[in-house]
Design a protein around this motif. Sequence first.
Motif, PDB file in Angstrom:
ATOM      1  N   THR A  67       0.830  -1.197   0.000  1.00 50.13           N
ATOM      2  CA  THR A  67       0.000   0.000   0.000  1.00 50.13           C
ATOM      3  C   THR A  67       0.869   1.253   0.000  1.00 50.13           C
ATOM      4  O   THR A  67       1.842   1.346   0.760  1.00 50.13           O
ATOM      5  N   LEU A  68       0.530   2.200  -0.870  1.00 52.61           N
ATOM      6  CA  LEU A  68       1.157   3.520  -0.853  1.00 52.61           C
ATOM      7  C   LEU A  68       0.126   4.523  -0.334  1.00 52.61           C
ATOM      8  O   LEU A  68      -0.856   4.822  -1.021  1.00 52.61           O
ATOM      9  N   TRP A  69       0.342   5.007   0.864  1.00 54.29           N
ATOM     10  CA  TRP A  69      -0.583   5.954   1.463  1.00 54.29           C
ATOM     11  C   TRP A  69      -0.302   7.360   0.951  1.00 54.29           C
ATOM     12  O   TRP A  69       0.850   7.760   0.800  1.00 54.29           O
ATOM     13  N   PRO A  70      -1.336   8.152   0.699  1.00 54.72           N
ATOM     14  CA  PRO A  70      -1.132   9.523   0.207  1.00 54.72           C
ATOM     15  C   PRO A  70      -0.788  10.488   1.344  1.00 54.72           C
ATOM     16  O   PRO A  70      -1.253  10.324   2.477  1.00 54.72           O
ATOM     17  N   ASP A  71       0.013  11.495   1.013  1.00 56.02           N
ATOM     18  CA  ASP A  71       0.291  12.546   1.988  1.00 56.02           C
ATOM     19  C   ASP A  71      -0.817  13.604   1.944  1.00 56.02           C
ATOM     20  O   ASP A  71      -1.855  13.406   1.289  1.00 56.02           O
TER      21      ASP A  71
END
Length: 205
Positions: A67-71
Motif C-alpha cells: 500500500t502507498l498511502w497519500p500525503d
Amino acid sequence: MTSSTQLDPRQTALVIVDLQNDFVSDGGAYHRGGAASDAARALPQRVAPVARALKQRGGFVAASQFTLWPDAQGEPMISPHLRNLRPFLRRGDFVAGSHGHATVAALDDLVDVSVWKVAYSAFFNTQLDWVLRRAGIEAVAICGIVTNGGVASTARDAHMRDYRVLVLGDGCAASTQAAHDAALADLCTVGEVTTCEAFQGRLGA
C-alpha cells in the motif's frame, strides 16, 4: 529442505504476498513501468488451485497488499529506496481500495483475510499475526512476490514467531531466476522449500 510430513489443513494458512493488479496485471503500475515480469504474471493461475484445495479442507487463506498511502497533498509516500528503484510510481498507484491495490481476480474470492502493508514483510505493522493466532494457525505456506523481498521477509518473520514455515518455490517469483534460486536456497535455513503440488499432497482430509 523438504518433508513428506502430513499437514493439518485446519491449522495451516496459505499466505499470498502481494499478488495485486498494480504488480502483475495489464494496465497496472508495474506493467506501465515495464517492470511486470512474466514469471510473476504466471503465479495467480498456479496459486489459485492451492488456495482452493486448502480451503476445501478447512484451511485459511490470507493475502498481503502493498500500500502507498497519500500525503496531505495526495502524493504517495514512497520510501527513498523504492523511489530510486521504481521511479515510475505515481499518484494513484497502490492506493488502498483501488483496483490496482486489489488482489488479482483469480485469487480474490479465495482470500479469507487481507492485510495492508507498507514494507516487505506481511507481518510488519499489520494484524496478520493476530489473525493467524486466533484462527488456530500453526503452519504457514508462503507464496507470491518477490522471492528475495516480500516472500523472504515474511518467511523469516513467520519463523521468528514460531510458525512452521513452508515456502512454495514454484509459487514465487523474482526479477531474475538467479535471484529466485538464491533466495530459495537461503530460506532453507528457516523452513521447508516445497512445490505447490507437493504441498497439496500433504494436506490431510
